[in-house]
Design an enzyme around this catalytic site. Structure first.
Site, PDB file in Angstrom:
ATOM      1  N   ASP A  85       0.752  -1.119  -0.116  1.00  0.00           N
ATOM      2  CA  ASP A  85       0.020  -0.196  -0.205  1.00  0.00           C
ATOM      3  C   ASP A  85       1.055   1.212   0.004  1.00  0.00           C
ATOM      4  O   ASP A  85       1.509   1.723  -1.152  1.00  0.00           O
ATOM      5  CB  ASP A  85      -0.892  -0.072   1.285  1.00  0.00           C
ATOM      6  CG  ASP A  85      -2.034   1.073   1.163  1.00  0.00           C
ATOM      7  OD1 ASP A  85      -1.884   1.830   0.289  1.00  0.00           O
ATOM      8  OD2 ASP A  85      -2.646   1.285   2.209  1.00  0.00           O
ATOM      9  N   PHE A 142     -10.425  -0.725   0.161  1.00  0.00           N
ATOM     10  CA  PHE A 142      -9.865  -1.417   1.295  1.00  0.00           C
ATOM     11  C   PHE A 142     -10.615  -2.865   1.020  1.00  0.00           C
ATOM     12  O   PHE A 142     -11.597  -3.147   0.898  1.00  0.00           O
ATOM     13  CB  PHE A 142     -10.523  -0.978   2.524  1.00  0.00           C
ATOM     14  CG  PHE A 142      -9.797  -1.450   3.838  1.00  0.00           C
ATOM     15  CD1 PHE A 142      -8.522  -1.000   3.908  1.00  0.00           C
ATOM     16  CD2 PHE A 142     -10.247  -2.358   4.471  1.00  0.00           C
ATOM     17  CE1 PHE A 142      -7.667  -1.570   5.192  1.00  0.00           C
ATOM     18  CE2 PHE A 142      -9.693  -3.082   5.346  1.00  0.00           C
ATOM     19  CZ  PHE A 142      -8.409  -2.470   5.731  1.00  0.00           C
TER      20      PHE A 142
END
Ligand code: IMP
Ligand code: MG
Length: 192
Positions: free
Chosen positions: A114, A163
């Site tokens: 990420d 997410f």
């Protein structure tokens, strides 16, 4: 059972197929490294696979069973998402790093890339031990602005900046056992 799943990105079969391909690439690289050192895949104490716990545990369990060579596992835990947050709060070690990595062929595996902070931190700390080779792999590469630029050698899938949970990835500790990779519904994430 999992009502907060919004949509599935990758099914069990798609994941399994991709994991096998990644493992094949790792085997080619590791065998080449070992040959350079004058070793074979049967020699002991040469290859160490390092899962970043807890998210990588399911990915690593699948990968290592596709690596037909002598290897050992060295666990490391890094924390960056305390509780109900969905953005990294800065990576820090939650366990000691194994200390026997010098001269070994290392592959570090994580569930997802990420911001890049987690893998950059682990890579930097392992490099200090002078391994013979050091490669990084992730199941998922989130298409987002990295705060740290880190090169990853093996990527399962590139995903949009959402997410995701399942296949080891959690939200607030849950959903790791969901067998597919899926987007969590926004309603499950408290606004603050
Ligand atoms: P980074 O340090 O920002 O690259 O974040 C990597 C870590 O954050 C991973 O090891 C995961 O534990 C966690 N993470 C990042 N994105 C997600 C996500 O979409 N779902 C679940 N965990 C995530
Ligand atoms: Mg993690």
């Amino acid at each position: 059972m999992f009502p907060e799943i919004q949509r599935v990105l990758y099914t069990r079969d798609q994941i399994a197929e991709r994991v096998r391909t990644l493992a094949d690439e790792m085997v080619i690289d590791l065998k080449a490294d070992l040959a350079k050192d004058g070793h074979t895949e049967l020699d002991e104490d040469r290859v160490i696979i390092i899962p970043i716990m807890t998210g990588a545990m399911i990915f690593v369990a699948d990968v290592v069973r596709e690596l037909p060579m002598k290897l050992s596992l060295g666990l490391v835990a890094v924390s960056s998402y305390p509780g109900e947050s969905v953005r990294s709060k800065g990576a820090h070690f939650a366990t000691e790093l194994p200390t026997n990595l010098g001269g070994k062929h290392i592959i570090v595996l994580d569930d997802i890339l990420d911001s890049g902070q987690t893998l950059a931190l682990v890579k930097e700390m392992i490099a200090k031990q002078n391994p013979a080779s050091l490669r990084l792999g992730v199941m998922l590469d989130k298409q987002t602005d990295r705060t740290v630029d880190v090169h990853v050698d093996y990527v399962g899938f590139e995903i949009p900046d959402e997410f995701v949970v399942g296949y080891g990835l959690d939200y607030n500790g849950y959903y790791r056992n969901y067998p597919q990779i899926a987007v969590l519904d926004q309603s499950a994430i408290p606004k603050r």
